[in-house]
Design a protein around this motif. Structure first.
Motif, PDB file in Angstrom:
ATOM      1  N   PRO A  53       0.914  -1.104   0.014  1.00 47.99           N
ATOM      2  CA  PRO A  53       0.048   0.185   0.375  1.00 47.99           C
ATOM      3  C   PRO A  53       1.054   1.336  -0.074  1.00 47.99           C
ATOM      4  O   PRO A  53       2.820   0.985  -0.003  1.00 47.99           O
ATOM      5  N   ILE A  54       0.254   1.854  -0.059  1.00 48.56           N
ATOM      6  CA  ILE A  54       0.911   3.693   0.102  1.00 48.56           C
ATOM      7  C   ILE A  54       0.573   4.516   1.259  1.00 48.56           C
ATOM      8  O   ILE A  54      -0.731   4.112   1.680  1.00 48.56           O
ATOM      9  N   VAL A  55       1.236   5.072   2.199  1.00 50.52           N
ATOM     10  CA  VAL A  55       0.527   5.413   3.427  1.00 50.52           C
ATOM     11  C   VAL A  55       0.446   7.308   3.585  1.00 50.52           C
ATOM     12  O   VAL A  55       1.914   7.074   3.282  1.00 50.52           O
ATOM     13  N   SER A  56      -0.190   8.148   3.607  1.00 52.31           N
ATOM     14  CA  SER A  56      -0.543   9.479   2.863  1.00 52.31           C
ATOM     15  C   SER A  56      -0.096  10.144   4.355  1.00 52.31           C
ATOM     16  O   SER A  56      -1.757  10.378   4.458  1.00 52.31           O
ATOM     17  N   VAL A  57       0.196  10.943   4.802  1.00 53.35           N
ATOM     18  CA  VAL A  57       0.181  11.650   6.148  1.00 53.35           C
ATOM     19  C   VAL A  57       0.284  13.414   5.733  1.00 53.35           C
ATOM     20  O   VAL A  57       0.652  13.777   5.214  1.00 53.35           O
ATOM     21  N   SER A  58      -0.994  13.824   6.303  1.00 56.58           N
ATOM     22  CA  SER A  58      -1.251  15.301   6.072  1.00 56.58           C
ATOM     23  C   SER A  58      -1.065  15.620   7.738  1.00 56.58           C
ATOM     24  O   SER A  58      -1.356  15.545   8.231  1.00 56.58           O
ATOM     25  N   LEU A  59      -0.242  17.252   7.257  1.00 54.44           N
ATOM     26  CA  LEU A  59       0.108  17.765   8.403  1.00 54.44           C
ATOM     27  C   LEU A  59      -0.246  19.869   7.754  1.00 54.44           C
ATOM     28  O   LEU A  59       0.531  19.567   7.196  1.00 54.44           O
ATOM     29  N   GLY A  60      -0.571  19.741   8.858  1.00 54.16           N
ATOM     30  CA  GLY A  60      -0.550  21.321   8.276  1.00 54.16           C
ATOM     31  C   GLY A  60      -2.285  22.472   8.048  1.00 54.16           C
ATOM     32  O   GLY A  60      -2.777  21.828   8.599  1.00 54.16           O
ATOM     33  N   LEU A  61      -1.718  23.475   7.399  1.00 52.63           N
ATOM     34  CA  LEU A  61      -2.539  23.580   6.398  1.00 52.63           C
ATOM     35  C   LEU A  61      -4.059  22.296   5.520  1.00 52.63           C
ATOM     36  O   LEU A  61      -3.210  21.278   5.125  1.00 52.63           O
ATOM     37  N   PRO A  62      -5.275  22.491   6.302  1.00 53.27           N
ATOM     38  CA  PRO A  62      -6.242  21.670   5.040  1.00 53.27           C
ATOM     39  C   PRO A  62      -6.457  21.598   3.864  1.00 53.27           C
ATOM     40  O   PRO A  62      -5.045  22.854   3.948  1.00 53.27           O
ATOM     41  N   MET A  63      -5.866  20.420   3.222  1.00 48.22           N
ATOM     42  CA  MET A  63      -6.330  20.990   1.868  1.00 48.22           C
ATOM     43  C   MET A  63      -6.844  19.214   1.174  1.00 48.22           C
ATOM     44  O   MET A  63      -7.388  18.680   1.562  1.00 48.22           O
ATOM     45  N   VAL A  64      -7.629  19.728  -0.503  1.00 45.39           N
ATOM     46  CA  VAL A  64      -8.557  19.134  -0.454  1.00 45.39           C
ATOM     47  C   VAL A  64      -7.998  18.084  -1.785  1.00 45.39           C
ATOM     48  O   VAL A  64      -7.146  18.128  -2.098  1.00 45.39           O
ATOM     49  N   PHE A  65      -7.949  17.122  -1.234  1.00 49.40           N
ATOM     50  CA  PHE A  65      -8.035  15.610  -1.142  1.00 49.40           C
ATOM     51  C   PHE A  65      -8.444  15.171  -2.755  1.00 49.40           C
ATOM     52  O   PHE A  65      -9.766  15.428  -2.885  1.00 49.40           O
ATOM     53  N   GLN A  66      -8.055  14.609  -4.155  1.00 50.23           N
ATOM     54  CA  GLN A  66      -8.952  14.650  -5.211  1.00 50.23           C
ATOM     55  C   GLN A  66      -9.004  12.755  -5.281  1.00 50.23           C
ATOM     56  O   GLN A  66      -7.857  12.210  -5.717  1.00 50.23           O
ATOM     57  N   PHE A  67      -9.662  12.580  -4.974  1.00 52.82           N
ATOM     58  CA  PHE A  67      -9.503  10.844  -4.919  1.00 52.82           C
ATOM     59  C   PHE A  67     -10.780  10.560  -6.285  1.00 52.82           C
ATOM     60  O   PHE A  67     -11.314   9.882  -6.123  1.00 52.82           O
ATOM     61  N   GLY A  68     -10.050   9.777  -7.529  1.00 56.04           N
ATOM     62  CA  GLY A  68     -10.443   9.255  -8.862  1.00 56.04           C
ATOM     63  C   GLY A  68     -10.303   8.254  -8.541  1.00 56.04           C
ATOM     64  O   GLY A  68     -10.218   6.910  -8.288  1.00 56.04           O
ATOM     65  N   GLY A  69     -10.779   7.978 -10.001  1.00 60.68           N
ATOM     66  CA  GLY A  69     -11.413   6.177 -10.492  1.00 60.68           C
ATOM     67  C   GLY A  69      -9.853   5.410 -11.257  1.00 60.68           C
ATOM     68  O   GLY A  69      -8.762   6.555 -10.908  1.00 60.68           O
ATOM     69  N   MET A  70     -10.032   4.929 -11.753  1.00 59.87           N
ATOM     70  CA  MET A  70      -8.634   3.889 -12.381  1.00 59.87           C
ATOM     71  C   MET A  70      -8.732   4.686 -13.994  1.00 59.87           C
ATOM     72  O   MET A  70      -7.571   4.887 -14.905  1.00 59.87           O
ATOM     73  N   ALA A  71      -9.685   5.469 -14.520  1.00 59.95           N
ATOM     74  CA  ALA A  71      -9.619   6.515 -16.165  1.00 59.95           C
ATOM     75  C   ALA A  71      -9.121   8.175 -15.039  1.00 59.95           C
ATOM     76  O   ALA A  71      -9.406   8.289 -14.437  1.00 59.95           O
ATOM     77  N   ARG A  72      -8.757   8.403 -15.950  1.00 60.75           N
ATOM     78  CA  ARG A  72      -7.876  10.123 -15.779  1.00 60.75           C
ATOM     79  C   ARG A  72      -9.492  10.682 -15.897  1.00 60.75           C
ATOM     80  O   ARG A  72      -9.790  11.530 -14.695  1.00 60.75           O
ATOM     81  N   ASN A  73     -10.768  10.395 -16.812  1.00 61.90           N
ATOM     82  CA  ASN A  73     -11.516  10.893 -17.099  1.00 61.90           C
ATOM     83  C   ASN A  73     -12.745  11.317 -15.556  1.00 61.90           C
ATOM     84  O   ASN A  73     -13.544  11.379 -15.680  1.00 61.90           O
ATOM     85  N   ASP A  74     -12.965   9.778 -14.980  1.00 59.55           N
ATOM     86  CA  ASP A  74     -13.467   9.900 -13.888  1.00 59.55           C
ATOM     87  C   ASP A  74     -13.651  11.393 -13.147  1.00 59.55           C
ATOM     88  O   ASP A  74     -13.127  11.711 -12.280  1.00 59.55           O
ATOM     89  N   LYS A  75     -14.783  11.222 -12.800  1.00 58.45           N
ATOM     90  CA  LYS A  75     -14.702  12.493 -11.511  1.00 58.45           C
ATOM     91  C   LYS A  75     -14.016  12.354 -10.397  1.00 58.45           C
ATOM     92  O   LYS A  75     -15.053  11.190  -9.663  1.00 58.45           O
TER      93      LYS A  75
END
Ligand code: MD6
Ligand code: FE
Length: 217
Positions: free
Chosen positions: A145-167
């Motif tokens: 897996p990948i483990v992603s840790v956020s620190l400091g100011l908040p930010m909007v993470f865009q979590f898409g699909g398997m195709a670039r065009n998936d919303k």
């Protein structure tokens, strides 16, 4: 504005499942955050944050450094992992125990036991910095897996699909949040929206993201 009254309150950590193989661990790194930030400052004294150039010739808006045996880099010749920092010709700084411990315990909590990261990419975002939709596919194998840790100011993470065009879904990641993803979700497109300016007591005017990976064989 009750939001302001409670702005410094941290809720109890809790896990939210996002996909078959992705878990959002709210607040998981909250208590270790100040130790993590101190360790990152130490790393940045050895291997300074820098804005790298993409193969297409664009300067990335996020500044990056690495720790661990392998570090992710990009320049005109491509994206890859290296054992040495191209800027100093030295090995990347060792991965501090507090980072490794946080990453392995988050992976465990999300159902991935035995995670042994050999790379930690450290991204620093200032107001306006962003990361466009991409897949993480420079690693040797995608079983970890990948483990992603956020620190400091908040930010909007865009979590898409398997195709670039998936919303993409838009997830507001807060200080101390950890996202763990792997398995069937490992190659999903993702990115972050431009950082809004603000102030955080631990990081000042920026957001720092750590991504732990098993990059080598
Ligand atoms: C960031 N993160 O949150 C950028 N990649 O600043 C990533 O690109 C990322 O958070 C793979 C897995 C998790 C991530
Ligand atoms: Fe990524």
């Amino acid at each position: 504005m009750t939001g302001d009254l409670f702005a410094t309150h941290q809720d109890e950590p809790y896990a939210e499942r996002l996909g078959d193989c992705t878990v959002w661990l709210h607040g998981f790194a909250y208590n270790s955050a100040s130790a993590l930030v101190r360790a990152i400052e130490e790393i940045a004294r050895e291997a300074p944050f820098r804005q790298m150039i993409t193969p297409g010739g664009f300067r990335m808006s996020a500044a990056m450094t690495n720790c661990g045996r392998l570090g992710w880099v990009t320049d005109r010749t491509g994206y890859r992992y290296t054992e040495h920092d191209p800027q100093t010709a030295r090995r990347w700084p060792e991965m501090p125990d507090c980072l490794l411990e946080l990453a392995t315990s988050a992976a465990q909590e999300a159902g991935y036991s035995g995670f042994a990261p050999d790379a930690c990419l450290i991204n620093r975002y200032l107001p306006g910095s962003r990361m466009s939709l991409h897949q993480d596919k420079n690693e040797e194998d995608y079983s970890a897996p990948i483990v992603s840790v956020s620190l400091g100011l908040p930010m909007v993470f865009q979590f898409g699909g398997m195709a670039r065009n998936d919303k993409p879904a838009r997830l507001p990641l807060s200080h101390g949040d950890v996202v763990v993803w792997g398995g069937a979700d490992r190659l999903r497109y993702h990115g972050v929206s431009p950082l809004k300016s603000g102030y955080h007591e631990l990081t000042g005017d920026c957001r720092i993201n750590l991504t732990f990976r098993k990059a080598g064989a």
